[in-house]
Design a protein around this motif. Sequence first.
Motif, short mmCIF file in Angstrom:
data_model
loop_
_atom_site.label_atom_id
_atom_site.label_comp_id
_atom_site.label_asym_id
_atom_site.label_seq_id
_atom_site.Cartn_x
_atom_site.Cartn_y
_atom_site.Cartn_z
N UNK A 1 0.82 -1.21 0.00
CA UNK A 1 0.00 0.00 0.00
C UNK A 1 0.85 1.26 0.00
N UNK A 2 1.91 1.29 0.81
CA UNK A 2 2.73 2.50 0.87
C UNK A 2 3.41 2.77 -0.46
N UNK A 3 3.88 1.73 -1.14
CA UNK A 3 4.51 1.93 -2.45
C UNK A 3 3.47 2.36 -3.48
N UNK A 4 2.27 1.79 -3.41
CA UNK A 4 1.21 2.20 -4.33
C UNK A 4 0.83 3.66 -4.15
N UNK A 5 0.69 4.09 -2.91
CA UNK A 5 0.38 5.50 -2.62
C UNK A 5 1.53 6.40 -3.08
N UNK A 6 2.76 5.95 -2.86
CA UNK A 6 3.91 6.74 -3.30
C UNK A 6 3.90 6.93 -4.81
N UNK A 7 3.56 5.87 -5.55
CA UNK A 7 3.48 5.98 -7.01
C UNK A 7 2.45 7.02 -7.43
N UNK A 8 1.28 6.96 -6.82
CA UNK A 8 0.22 7.91 -7.17
C UNK A 8 0.65 9.32 -6.82
N UNK A 9 1.30 9.50 -5.67
CA UNK A 9 1.74 10.83 -5.26
C UNK A 9 2.80 11.39 -6.21
N UNK B 1 0.07 7.45 4.73
CA UNK B 1 0.92 8.56 5.18
C UNK B 1 2.37 8.33 4.79
N UNK B 2 2.84 7.09 4.99
CA UNK B 2 4.22 6.77 4.60
C UNK B 2 4.41 6.90 3.10
N UNK B 3 3.41 6.49 2.33
CA UNK B 3 3.50 6.62 0.88
C UNK B 3 3.59 8.06 0.43
N UNK B 4 2.85 8.95 1.08
CA UNK B 4 2.92 10.37 0.73
C UNK B 4 4.31 10.94 1.02
N UNK C 1 6.53 9.66 -1.66
CA UNK C 1 6.25 10.39 -2.90
C UNK C 1 6.88 11.76 -2.92
N UNK C 2 6.90 12.45 -1.77
CA UNK C 2 7.50 13.79 -1.73
C UNK C 2 9.00 13.74 -2.00
N UNK C 3 9.64 12.61 -1.67
CA UNK C 3 11.08 12.47 -1.96
C UNK C 3 11.32 11.93 -3.37
N UNK C 4 10.38 11.13 -3.88
CA UNK C 4 10.57 10.55 -5.20
C UNK C 4 10.26 11.49 -6.34
N UNK D 1 6.34 21.49 -8.21
CA UNK D 1 5.73 22.63 -7.56
C UNK D 1 5.24 22.32 -6.15
N UNK D 2 4.42 23.21 -5.63
CA UNK D 2 3.95 23.07 -4.25
C UNK D 2 2.48 22.67 -4.17
N UNK D 3 1.96 22.00 -5.19
CA UNK D 3 0.57 21.55 -5.17
C UNK D 3 0.36 20.53 -4.05
#
Length: 824
Positions: free
Chosen positions: A23-31, A307-310, A313-316, A337-339
């Motif tokens: 789940x965390x990796x999936x959320x990171x991808x979307x982010x 939350x971990x995925x987000x 995502x902010x680092x990726x 950007x800062x969206x």
Amino acid sequence: MLSTALRTLRTRWVTFVGSFVALSLGVALIAVMGLALASSLDAPDRKPERFAAAPVVVKGMDTLRVRTSTGTRSRQLARPRAVPADVIAKLRHLGTVVVDRSFAVRARGGPGDLVGHPWSTAAFAPYRLDAGRAPRAADEVVVSGDRFRPGTRLRTDAGTVRVVGTARIVGTATGLGFENAVFYTDARAAQLAPHSVQLVVDAGAVAVRTAVRGSVGVQVLTGDARRYADADPDRDSEELTAMNAMFGTAGGVAGFVSVFVVASTFAFTVAQRRREFGLLRTAGATPGQIRRTVVSEALLIGVLASAAGCVLGSHGAPKLAGWTVDEGLAPRWFTIGDSTWPYQLAFWTGLFVALAGVLAASWRAGRTGPTEALRDASVDTRTMTPGRRLVGSALLLTAAVTLLLALVNDPSGLLHRKTYVSRPMLLISAVALLAPVLVRPLTRLIAWLPAQLPGATGMLVRENAAAGIRRTAAVAAPVLVTVALAGSLLGATATLNEAKATEVRTRTAADFVVTAAGDAGFDDETLRKLRAVPDAKVSATSASAVYVLEDGTALIRSEARAADPRLLADTTELPLVAGKMSDLDDDSIIVNEEWKQHTVGERVDVWLGDGRQKSLRIAAVMTIGTGDNGVYVTPRNAPDAPVDRADVRLAHGADATAVAAELRDAVRESGATVFTTGQWVRSTYPETDRTTRTGFLLVLGIALLYTGISLANTMVMATSDRVRELAVLRLAGATRWQVLRLVAAEALTVVAVGGVLGVLVAGLNLAGMWGALGLLSVWMPIEIPWAALGWTVAACAVLAVISALAPAALALRHRAVELAGTPE
């Protein structure tokens, strides 16, 4: 319920860690994709470059604007108009007029983006001499940057020149700027690029506007508007549009893959616990309590993992932005950007998918009686619920119906990128939902031959994989997604490219194709030499465009080829469905069936490449094909379009080698290239857009990486749950290595099942494209990327085997009796 969920998390930590990772990796991808997509929506205003120090720039008409009932529609002209001579005469009375010219320069050993200009325009950037002097003769040039030094001789497509100076833009530390410029004398630049569309006037803006008043389309540019006189002033917006499409495609596929894998993983974790649910039901737990427990666990993991995925995502996202810039897919200024909406989308999507993934499975678990649940724990039964069968069948039926409707109504629509990217998702979902029906017979088929070999390993592999349908389907799901996407996307582009090449080969009757070296095309002398070659019929053509207003609101641009119809018939076999090629004249046009008006003899109002409106009679109609058929006009209806190609047909009995030598002699001074037809097709068609190609590699890279991790994750979860089963095998007399070989063989079998299902999905998608091409009169076999599919399956197999063997080997370090008594 929350306390029970927390205790369960501690006990079944392997299963829940697997769910958390997926789940965390999936959320990171979307982010990551959401952040990249949000950052590609707007381009900053670009300042003037070549004319930053110019007082006023006057530019000829370069945009066609047509008023419609819903507003003004505009398109860039294929051949912008020059500033009218009478306007130039008026401007000369106001001040000094410097005519600007730009043309491509090809130099041996030089960069591929060299561009030539008159030296008198250098001061408007402003360029200043860094070394040497200004050019004075036709064979002298000044170059920007420090790539070449004064005294260097360059062999260019327009002859050998000598570098007499280097220049740099004022305000830069080096000569590197926004272009790799080559400055000629004004007279030589006029010879190399006779057509000029803009000029600089040293006069006041008000006086200049007064002088050009009444001249259609002439623009007066001052201030920041002078950037529209630069080469490709909208390139940032165009690059961002391409990036937006790339990130949109990658984001859509990444979102689908992550949702698919996460939902499958969470459903599998619940299915693994059917014995546990049976014990709870025996102990008196109600179905509602079981559902609330499962939902509480999913909610807890969903919040933490999302939350971990987000955070991931902010680092990726910045790393992805840096990669696109390094690859030249994004402008140098592109950053994340800062969206904030991508984080919200990713978080809530992850939480929703986590809950949705367990709800259906927990509902089934809650409805099962205690004794029945205990009985179902060892062998999967009733895996195909009515709801799953209904949804899977509906998706499969939807895919079939939409395909048939597209083939009947608009087969060309199936060749669009959005279509062949999105259609696999529908089929993947349908096949995954119907997997319990397919897995057992497919597993028995794949394992049939190993089961016939001496020993019990093959038989155990077959029976274990067929009995554990939920486990087999869950492990095969990531493989199915990866193989289906790789086969569908790479196969679609390869098939479409080969279709375009086939179409061109079929349409071309020439034996040789001669292409011009520069944007200026062939000069009159070179054309005269080509036409004088014995035993050769030469059809010289030029590229232009034609614009038509359809339905009174849509301004459509069609690529046009201008040719003499008498010579065109000797070198080209157009795919006509009506009319004759010989009927083409200065008052007519050959169109394709994609045009709203495509009846022979009917007149259609069009705008030519320079913006002039004209009514032309339809002389013939071509098939739509792959969409590259365009239209054909005569040279008179392609004003100022330079001849850039000459198709050559040999006379009967002519010596091809001798004619090729004569052709090369004729174009030697112009730098043109002589190809055989096969060489020309290979070098020119097809050429997948770099952004599209990189976007597909990005999509497949993401899918392979994520599904690879998910595959390993699911294998670890599945194998860790089979500790007691492995212990029973050891107690039955199997050695440690025999058990490990069995685990590896099962992993390979399950990967094979996912690979076969993925190939099936890819084959169905490509079959739809093949049918569409056939209806468009392009018959050819589909291109299946077997090499890519092989490597994809091999990578999945390696990951699956390693991920299955590692937990099994760790478990088998303990005594079999101890493992057999391990509580669930």
